[in-house]
Design an enzyme around this catalytic site. Structure first.
Site, mmCIF file in Angstrom:
data_model
loop_
_atom_site.group_PDB
_atom_site.id
_atom_site.type_symbol
_atom_site.label_atom_id
_atom_site.label_comp_id
_atom_site.label_asym_id
_atom_site.label_seq_id
_atom_site.Cartn_x
_atom_site.Cartn_y
_atom_site.Cartn_z
ATOM 1 N N LYS A 193 0.853 -1.186 0.000
ATOM 2 C CA LYS A 193 0.000 0.000 0.000
ATOM 3 C C LYS A 193 0.886 1.232 0.000
ATOM 4 O O LYS A 193 1.793 1.356 0.822
ATOM 5 C CB LYS A 193 -0.895 0.006 1.236
ATOM 6 C CG LYS A 193 -1.847 1.191 1.244
ATOM 7 C CD LYS A 193 -2.867 1.066 2.349
ATOM 8 C CE LYS A 193 -2.445 1.878 3.561
ATOM 9 N NZ LYS A 193 -3.488 1.877 4.596
ATOM 10 N N LYS A 195 1.089 5.361 0.284
ATOM 11 C CA LYS A 195 0.397 6.596 0.672
ATOM 12 C C LYS A 195 0.536 7.576 -0.485
ATOM 13 O O LYS A 195 1.637 7.716 -1.053
ATOM 14 C CB LYS A 195 1.035 7.186 1.928
ATOM 15 C CG LYS A 195 0.882 6.318 3.160
ATOM 16 C CD LYS A 195 -0.521 6.426 3.731
ATOM 17 C CE LYS A 195 -0.610 5.703 5.080
ATOM 18 N NZ LYS A 195 -1.943 5.817 5.683
ATOM 19 N N GLU A 245 -7.999 4.265 -1.642
ATOM 20 C CA GLU A 245 -8.557 4.351 -0.293
ATOM 21 C C GLU A 245 -8.702 5.794 0.155
ATOM 22 O O GLU A 245 -7.760 6.586 0.044
ATOM 23 C CB GLU A 245 -7.595 3.586 0.637
ATOM 24 C CG GLU A 245 -7.993 3.564 2.096
ATOM 25 C CD GLU A 245 -6.904 2.881 2.947
ATOM 26 O OE1 GLU A 245 -6.006 2.214 2.371
ATOM 27 O OE2 GLU A 245 -6.948 3.038 4.169
ATOM 28 N N ASP A 270 -11.913 4.108 4.718
ATOM 29 C CA ASP A 270 -11.278 3.786 5.996
ATOM 30 C C ASP A 270 -11.857 4.744 7.047
ATOM 31 O O ASP A 270 -12.825 4.412 7.749
ATOM 32 C CB ASP A 270 -9.751 3.933 5.837
ATOM 33 C CG ASP A 270 -8.969 3.807 7.130
ATOM 34 O OD1 ASP A 270 -9.574 3.519 8.167
ATOM 35 O OD2 ASP A 270 -7.731 3.999 7.119
ATOM 36 N N LYS A 294 -10.828 -1.825 10.543
ATOM 37 C CA LYS A 294 -10.028 -1.493 11.733
ATOM 38 C C LYS A 294 -11.011 -1.612 12.885
ATOM 39 O O LYS A 294 -11.918 -0.775 13.016
ATOM 40 C CB LYS A 294 -9.474 -0.071 11.650
ATOM 41 C CG LYS A 294 -8.317 0.086 10.682
ATOM 42 C CD LYS A 294 -7.801 1.510 10.659
ATOM 43 C CE LYS A 294 -6.691 1.645 9.622
ATOM 44 N NZ LYS A 294 -6.334 3.067 9.399
HETATM 45 MG MG MG Z 1 -6.150 4.343 5.546
#
Ligand code: MG
Length: 408
Positions: A193, A195, A245, A270, A294
């Protein structure tokens, strides 16, 4: 409801934890520990050299035997991700949530309820969801330890292994980024992943896709784009990403829906998903087609299991996020990620890759398959996994509170 028979049992299995109520609560210990980051972690609020963590320890009695249960709070040192930081979680547990628990048990001979029947006023749980999730984890853990059962056994995933993904931050140059992604792939992380944010998106993604072929890539914007970026974000479509995301602010589900209508790349949320209800609405309105799990952000393990069950039934892909947990909570996340419905490796890199010392021993790792992918065993039971080691607690504690389980 349709779906996998195993995942449709999750809520029922969770509701059964501690239902017999055999644990008598004696005391609660609240801790803040600081675990070192060997390399500083940069957020918009500055450089962090330690990971402060709030821990909840419940101490109880079962048939004359002392038992304990541990919960770890996901709150960070600052409010980069969430407006509940470590000091707010600690204070909420100390002044509101634990007194509410003590009040509940005092009416029943101090018998501890199960995690699904905690009577914490909804306003308190909603105001500080990360603190609530830590308390709920500790309640589940003490019941499971007292029964000699693991979380994996409750969820029907004992003996499973989980493939691991890794995360890369925003790097100075495409060259550094590509090197880092190559190193992670060589280490066996089969999903990476990245950023991204305004000024760091299409070019670096293109560099990785071209120079590290075969890597399963997803990107996370942490809400850093605006509606004027819709057109630009559509350029990411040509890279075949697993998902994009949280491109926009957590509160703007409609803007996410508008982007999802224009892009082939699945949109994942998220930060926006703070409960099973919000998650269901976001999916129903077309704001996302992939869900990042999460547990603490969703309202705890019970809430996370409800989301996992609902999404798996609908075929909505899931993957597991991370919050720089200690190995204890990362073990819990690894256990959840063994459930069917988790579509690709999550942010589950071993805690030893970002913490200089940990509360618990690392999980067993293996390399397997043609791609030599890195997989992790689940934490051994009972409970969520091995309890935090007392010598690490001694060395790393910066704040500690002992609370008797009798009302003031
Ligand atoms: Mg995230």
């Amino acid at each position: 409801m349709d779906g996998n028979p195993r995942t449709t049992q999750l809520s029922r299995a969770w509701a059964a934890v501690g239902r017999q109520g055999t644990v008598v609560l004696e005391a609660v210990e609240l801790w803040i520990v600081e675990l070192p980051f060997p390399r500083p972690v940069f957020t918009s609020r500055g450089a962090h050299r330690r990971r402060p963590l709030v821990l909840v320890q419940l101490i109880g009695q079962v048939d004359g035997r002392t038992v304990e249960g541990w919960g770890e709070c996901a709150a960070l040192a600052d409010v980069t991700y969430d407006d509940e930081d470590v000091s707010r979680s600690f204070s909420a547990l100390d002044h509101e949530l634990i007194p509410a628990l003590v009040e509940q048990v005092s009416g029943d001979g101090r018998r501890l309820p199960g995690p699904a029947t905690l009577e914490i006023p909804a306003t308190l749980a909603r105001r500080t969801p990360l603190a609530f999730a830590a308390l709920e984890m500790a309640v589940a853990d003490i019941h499971l330890r007292s029964d000699g059962r693991s979380l994996a056994a409750v969820l029907g995933v004992e003996g499973c292994t989980v493939a691991l993904g890794a995360v890369v931050g925003t790097h100075g140059t495409n060259h550094d980024l590509v090197d880092e992604v190559r190193r992670l792939v060589a280490d066996g992380f089969t999903r990476v992943k990245m950023k991204i944010g305004p000024g760091w998106d299409v070019d670096p993604v293109e560099a990785v896709v071209e120079q590290v072929p075969g890597v399963r890539l997803q990107v996370d914007a942490n809400g850093s784009y605006r509606d004027s970026d819709l057109e630009h974000l559509c350029e990411l479509d040509r890279f075949g990403l697993l998902c994009l995301e949280q491109p926009f602010d957590r509160s703007d589900l409609d803007l996410h829906r508008r982007l999802a209508e224009r892009m082939k790349t699945p949109i994942c949320l998220d930060e926006s998903l703070d409960s099973p209800g919000t998650t269901a609405s976001a999916i129903a309105m077309g704001a996302c087609s992939v869900v990042c799990i999460k547990p603490s952000r969703l309202g705890g393990l019970g809430a996370a299991l409800a989301v996992i069950e609902a999404c798996t039934a609908k075929g909505v892909p899931l993957w597991m996020g991370g919050m720089y947990e200690s190995g204890y909570a990362r073990g819990v996340n690894t256990t959840l990620a063994a459930l069917e419905g988790f579509a690709w490796p999550g942010d589950l890199s071993p805690s030893g890759t970002y913490l200089g010392c940990d509360l618990v021993p690392g999980l067993d790792l293996t390399r397997s398959g043609e791609d030599r992918s890195l997989t992790s065993a689940l934490p051994p039971g009972p409970g969520m996994g091995p309890a935090p080691q007392s010598e690490v607690l001694e060395r790393c504690t910066v704040q500690h509170r002992h609370i008797h389980a009798t009302p003031a």
